[in-house]
Scaffold this active site. Structure first.
Site, PDB file in Angstrom:
ATOM      1  CG  ASP A 184      24.719 -22.451 -26.554  1.00  0.00           C
ATOM      2  OD1 ASP A 184      25.007 -21.425 -25.905  1.00  0.00           O
ATOM      3  OD2 ASP A 184      24.831 -22.530 -27.782  1.00  0.00           O
ATOM      4  CG  ASN A 211      31.705 -19.021 -22.023  1.00  0.00           C
ATOM      5  OD1 ASN A 211      31.219 -20.021 -21.499  1.00  0.00           O
ATOM      6  ND2 ASN A 211      31.491 -18.740 -23.310  1.00  0.00           N
TER       7      ASN A 211
HETATM    8  C1  IPE Z   1      29.424 -23.373 -24.898  1.00  0.00           C
HETATM    9  O1  IPE Z   1      28.569 -22.396 -25.327  1.00  0.00           O
HETATM   10  C2  IPE Z   1      29.881 -23.077 -23.490  1.00  0.00           C
HETATM   11  C3  IPE Z   1      28.901 -23.314 -22.455  1.00  0.00           C
HETATM   12  C4  IPE Z   1      27.706 -23.804 -22.635  1.00  0.00           C
HETATM   13  C5  IPE Z   1      29.332 -23.003 -21.125  1.00  0.00           C
HETATM   14  P1  IPE Z   1      29.076 -21.102 -26.118  1.00  0.00           P
HETATM   15  O2  IPE Z   1      27.875 -20.276 -26.350  1.00  0.00           O
HETATM   16  O3  IPE Z   1      30.189 -20.471 -25.382  1.00  0.00           O
HETATM   17  O4  IPE Z   1      29.627 -21.737 -27.460  1.00  0.00           O
HETATM   18  P2  IPE Z   1      29.737 -21.126 -28.925  1.00  0.00           P
HETATM   19  O5  IPE Z   1      30.379 -19.761 -28.775  1.00  0.00           O
HETATM   20  O6  IPE Z   1      28.356 -21.039 -29.461  1.00  0.00           O
HETATM   21  O7  IPE Z   1      30.555 -22.101 -29.695  1.00  0.00           O
HETATM   22  C1  IPE Z   2      24.991 -20.592 -22.402  1.00  0.00           C
HETATM   23  O1  IPE Z   2      24.162 -19.651 -22.990  1.00  0.00           O
HETATM   24  C2  IPE Z   2      25.596 -20.096 -21.117  1.00  0.00           C
HETATM   25  C3  IPE Z   2      27.027 -19.830 -21.211  1.00  0.00           C
HETATM   26  C4  IPE Z   2      27.761 -20.020 -22.255  1.00  0.00           C
HETATM   27  C5  IPE Z   2      27.666 -19.297 -20.028  1.00  0.00           C
HETATM   28  P1  IPE Z   2      24.746 -18.474 -23.906  1.00  0.00           P
HETATM   29  O2  IPE Z   2      25.039 -17.314 -23.039  1.00  0.00           O
HETATM   30  O3  IPE Z   2      25.868 -18.953 -24.731  1.00  0.00           O
HETATM   31  O4  IPE Z   2      23.463 -18.169 -24.795  1.00  0.00           O
HETATM   32  P2  IPE Z   2      23.442 -17.874 -26.346  1.00  0.00           P
HETATM   33  O5  IPE Z   2      24.124 -19.019 -27.037  1.00  0.00           O
HETATM   34  O6  IPE Z   2      24.169 -16.572 -26.552  1.00  0.00           O
HETATM   35  O7  IPE Z   2      21.990 -17.802 -26.665  1.00  0.00           O
HETATM   36 MG    MG Z   3      25.977 -19.771 -26.598  1.00  0.00          MG
END
Ligand code: IPE
Ligand code: IPE
Ligand code: MG
Length: 271
Positions: free
Chosen positions: A18, A66
């Protein structure tokens, strides 16, 4: 210098990768740029995991939830996934890695399936490490899937109601075909699970790394493993110190096997 013990490695490590979006935003770049740097961190991490000798690495790359992100971001992620699979194909095949995927794979676009499916097939006999990509994955969705499979079997008379057990549920969860995760790492600063491997997490050790995923380095993985190795896993039993007393009192104590499981060797790998 970090040290990890060579003989007390977690067998199955899961990572909630993340922080890509925040990494890009903090540089005034589009979120997709963060995902591109995130893919480079995936490459580094897979290589190191293989070098270390981890048995299984499960990477949370895209959750079922997502899909609700802006279409442009989802499209960029799918293209990056395709590029990653194409770019890593030879290295995966040459290094004894089996590429596995879990989640609602039917939702993935054809451009991903066209490279994912052949790589899964071509690497299926590799036995040195299983690299599982969680794609369109949700832990609750997986539990519901396993429950449906068992319900179908009961309805068809193939199994009895009493056969619905924690073990039979587990046997229908693709994420646990490599065993429960021993260690789950989350980068990005949040302290939550976000629907990852829910059922298998029962006794996993959790490690929160306060680094955005694109910045996740070799030393961050070693720090996570080092932290894991300093912990005492009890699985609901008594602590090692109490267990040692009990073992001394009763020579063949059932606690001994639990003790063996939590006592690491002292061989160390210097990084
Ligand atoms: C978790 O991250 C999913 C992945 C790393 C693929 P998210 O960014 O989707 O999770 P939340 O929204 O912070 O809970
Ligand atoms: C994790 O990074 C990747 C996926 C969830 C696909 P994020 O895209 O959630 O990055 P933040 O949490 O918005 O910084
Ligand atoms: Mg995230």
């Amino acid at each position: 210098m970090d040290f990890v013990e060579a003989r007390n490695l977690p067998g199955h490590v899961g990572i909630i990768m993340d922080g890509n979006g925040r990494w890009a935003q903090s540089r005034g770049q589009p979120r997709a740029a963060g995902h591109r740097e995130g893919a480079a961190a995936v490459r580094r991490t897979v290589r190191l995991a293989r070098r270390l000798g981890l048995r299984a690495l499960t990477l949370y790359a895209f959750s079922e939830q997502n899909w609700s992100r802006p279409e442009e971001e989802v499209d960029a992620l799918m293209q990056l996934l395709r590029d990653f699979l194409l770019g890593e194909r030879e290295e995966i095949l040459d290094n004894g890695i089996r590429l596995n995927a879990i989640g609602n794979l039917g939702r993935l676009p054809a451009l991903v399936r066209a490279v994912l499916d052949p790589l899964r097939r071509d690497s299926e006999n590799n036995g040195d490490m299983v690299l599982t990509l969680a794609l369109s994955y949700g832990g609750r969705e997986e539990i519901a899937y396993a429950a449906r499979e068992l319900a179908k079997a009961v309805a068809a008379g193939r199994i009895k109601l009493d056969d619905v057990t924690t073990d039979s549920l587990r046997s229908h969860m693709p994420s646990l075909s490599v065993g429960d995760p021993d260690l789950v790492i989350r980068t990005g600063g949040e302290r939550r699970i976000s629907n990852f491997l829910l059922y298998g997490l029962a006794y996993a050790e959790l490690h929160f790394a306060d680094v955005l995923w694109p910045d996740f380095s070799e030393s961050d993985l070693f720090a996570a493993i080092g932290s894991y190795q300093r912990r005492e896993r009890r699985f609901g039993l008594v602590g090692a110190a109490a267990a040692a007393d009990a073992a001394a009192a009763a020579v063949s104590s059932p606690i001994e096997s639990a003790l063996a499981a939590v006592t690491g060797a002292i061989t160390r790998i210097a990084i």
